[in-house]
Design a protein around this motif. Structure first.
Motif, mmCIF file in Angstrom:
data_model
loop_
_atom_site.group_PDB
_atom_site.id
_atom_site.type_symbol
_atom_site.label_atom_id
_atom_site.label_comp_id
_atom_site.label_asym_id
_atom_site.label_seq_id
_atom_site.Cartn_x
_atom_site.Cartn_y
_atom_site.Cartn_z
ATOM 1 N N ALA A 119 0.828 -1.209 0.000
ATOM 2 C CA ALA A 119 0.000 0.000 0.000
ATOM 3 C C ALA A 119 0.862 1.259 0.000
ATOM 4 O O ALA A 119 0.605 2.199 -0.763
ATOM 5 C CB ALA A 119 -0.947 -0.009 1.208
ATOM 6 N N ARG A 123 0.938 3.766 -3.198
ATOM 7 C CA ARG A 123 0.361 5.095 -2.953
ATOM 8 C C ARG A 123 1.410 6.200 -2.971
ATOM 9 O O ARG A 123 1.230 7.219 -3.613
ATOM 10 C CB ARG A 123 -0.340 5.124 -1.581
ATOM 11 N N THR A 129 -3.526 6.698 -7.015
ATOM 12 C CA THR A 129 -4.650 7.147 -6.191
ATOM 13 C C THR A 129 -5.098 5.992 -5.304
ATOM 14 O O THR A 129 -4.692 4.839 -5.499
ATOM 15 C CB THR A 129 -5.831 7.593 -7.066
ATOM 16 N N VAL A 130 -5.966 6.296 -4.361
ATOM 17 C CA VAL A 130 -6.523 5.253 -3.504
ATOM 18 C C VAL A 130 -7.254 4.209 -4.352
ATOM 19 O O VAL A 130 -7.090 3.008 -4.163
ATOM 20 C CB VAL A 130 -7.472 5.856 -2.439
ATOM 21 N N THR A 133 -4.787 2.053 -6.323
ATOM 22 C CA THR A 133 -4.100 1.144 -5.411
ATOM 23 C C THR A 133 -5.028 0.005 -4.998
ATOM 24 O O THR A 133 -4.629 -1.161 -4.972
ATOM 25 C CB THR A 133 -3.578 1.899 -4.177
ATOM 26 N N GLU A 141 -11.086 0.399 -0.972
ATOM 27 C CA GLU A 141 -10.386 1.669 -0.795
ATOM 28 C C GLU A 141 -10.135 1.936 0.688
ATOM 29 O O GLU A 141 -9.101 2.483 1.055
ATOM 30 C CB GLU A 141 -11.177 2.805 -1.433
ATOM 31 N N VAL A 144 -7.024 0.154 1.689
ATOM 32 C CA VAL A 144 -5.837 0.873 1.224
ATOM 33 C C VAL A 144 -5.536 2.027 2.179
ATOM 34 O O VAL A 144 -4.389 2.235 2.580
ATOM 35 C CB VAL A 144 -6.030 1.403 -0.213
ATOM 36 N N LYS A 145 -6.558 2.781 2.540
ATOM 37 C CA LYS A 145 -6.356 3.919 3.435
ATOM 38 C C LYS A 145 -5.818 3.468 4.787
ATOM 39 O O LYS A 145 -4.874 4.067 5.318
ATOM 40 C CB LYS A 145 -7.661 4.687 3.619
ATOM 41 N N SER A 148 -2.199 2.027 4.391
ATOM 42 C CA SER A 148 -1.263 3.135 4.143
ATOM 43 C C SER A 148 -1.013 3.916 5.429
ATOM 44 O O SER A 148 0.137 4.222 5.760
ATOM 45 C CB SER A 148 -1.827 4.087 3.087
ATOM 46 N N ARG A 172 1.626 12.142 -2.854
ATOM 47 C CA ARG A 172 0.332 11.487 -3.012
ATOM 48 C C ARG A 172 -0.582 12.279 -3.913
ATOM 49 O O ARG A 172 -0.622 13.492 -3.892
ATOM 50 C CB ARG A 172 -0.299 11.350 -1.621
#
Length: 174
Positions: A119, A123, A129-130, A133, A141, A144-145, A148, A172
Motif C-alpha cells: 500500500a 500510494r 490514487t486510492v 491502489t 479503498e 488501502v487507506k 497506508s 500522493r
C-alpha cells in the motif's frame, strides 16, 4: 480483430516502455532484492502476455501493476522460496546498485508487513490514487487507506529522524 503480429508488436512496445518502472515497483515490493524483482516482473509479464488480447489499452498499466503485485505476493508465499535460498554465484542484475537514499528507503520498507508495504509503495512511491491502489491490490479503498496510514505510522514510530511526516504524503495524488 487484430492480427497476432500486431498484438505481439504492441506487447513488445509496452514492455520496452514500461519494464523498468515495473522492475522498480517489484524491487520495492520485495525489499530491494533485484533478482527477486526481475523474477516477479518476468512472471507478471508472462501473465500479462497470456491475457494481452483481452486487456483494454486504457487499463493496460493498471493490469500490469496488478500482475506485478500478484506475482510478488505469490512469490512471497511460495514454499520453494522459503525452503531454497542457496546461490552458488550472485545473479547478474539489470538494475543499477541502490544509492544511499535507495538503501534507506528499502530498509524502511522492509520493516513493514507485505500488505502495508504494498500500500505504501503504490500510494506514496508510485503515486497511485486510492482507487488505483485498491484495484492493484484487489481490496477496498478503505483497506488501502488503513494499510497506508498504519504503514506510515509504523515508519514514523521506528524512524522518526529519518521520516518527516510530509515527505511521502507530498507525493500522493488525491
Amino acid at each position: 480483430m487484430k492480427r497476432a503480429s500486431d498484438r505481439e508488436r504492441e506487447f513488445t512496445e509496452f514492455v520496452t516502455a514500461r519494464r523498468a518502472a515495473l522492475v522498480r515497483t517489484a524491487a520495492l515490493l520485495v525489499s530491494g532484492d533485484a533478482a527477486r524483482a526481475e523474477d516477479v516482473v518476468q512472471t507478471a509479464l508472462t501473465n500479462l502476455y497470456l491475457a494481452w488480447s483481452r486487456v483494454r489499452p486504457e487499463t493496460v498499466d493498471a493490469y500490469a501493476r496488478r500482475c506485478v503485485v500478484n506475482a510478488a505476493t505469490d512469490e512471497h508465499r511460495s514454499l520453494f522460496r522459503r525452503r531454497e535460498q542457496v546461490r552458488a554465484v550472485l545473479p547478474e542484475t539489470a538494475t543499477d546498485p541502490p544509492t544511499g537514499d535507495d538503501q534507506t528507503m528499502l530498509a524502511l520498507l522492509a520493516t513493514l508487513p507485505p500488505s502495508q508495504r504494498a500500500a505504501v509503495v503504490l500510494r506514496y512511491v508510485e503515486g497511485l490514487t486510492v482507487a488505483e491502489t485498491a484495484d492493484a491490490l484487489r481490496c477496498s479503498e478503505g483497506n488501502v487507506k488503513s494499510q497506508s496510514a498504519r504503514g506510515l505510522q509504523r515508519l514514523r514510530e521506528l524512524f522518526p529522524p529519518l521520516l518527516n511526516p510530509h515527505v511521502l504524503e507530498g507525493n500522493r495524488h488525491a
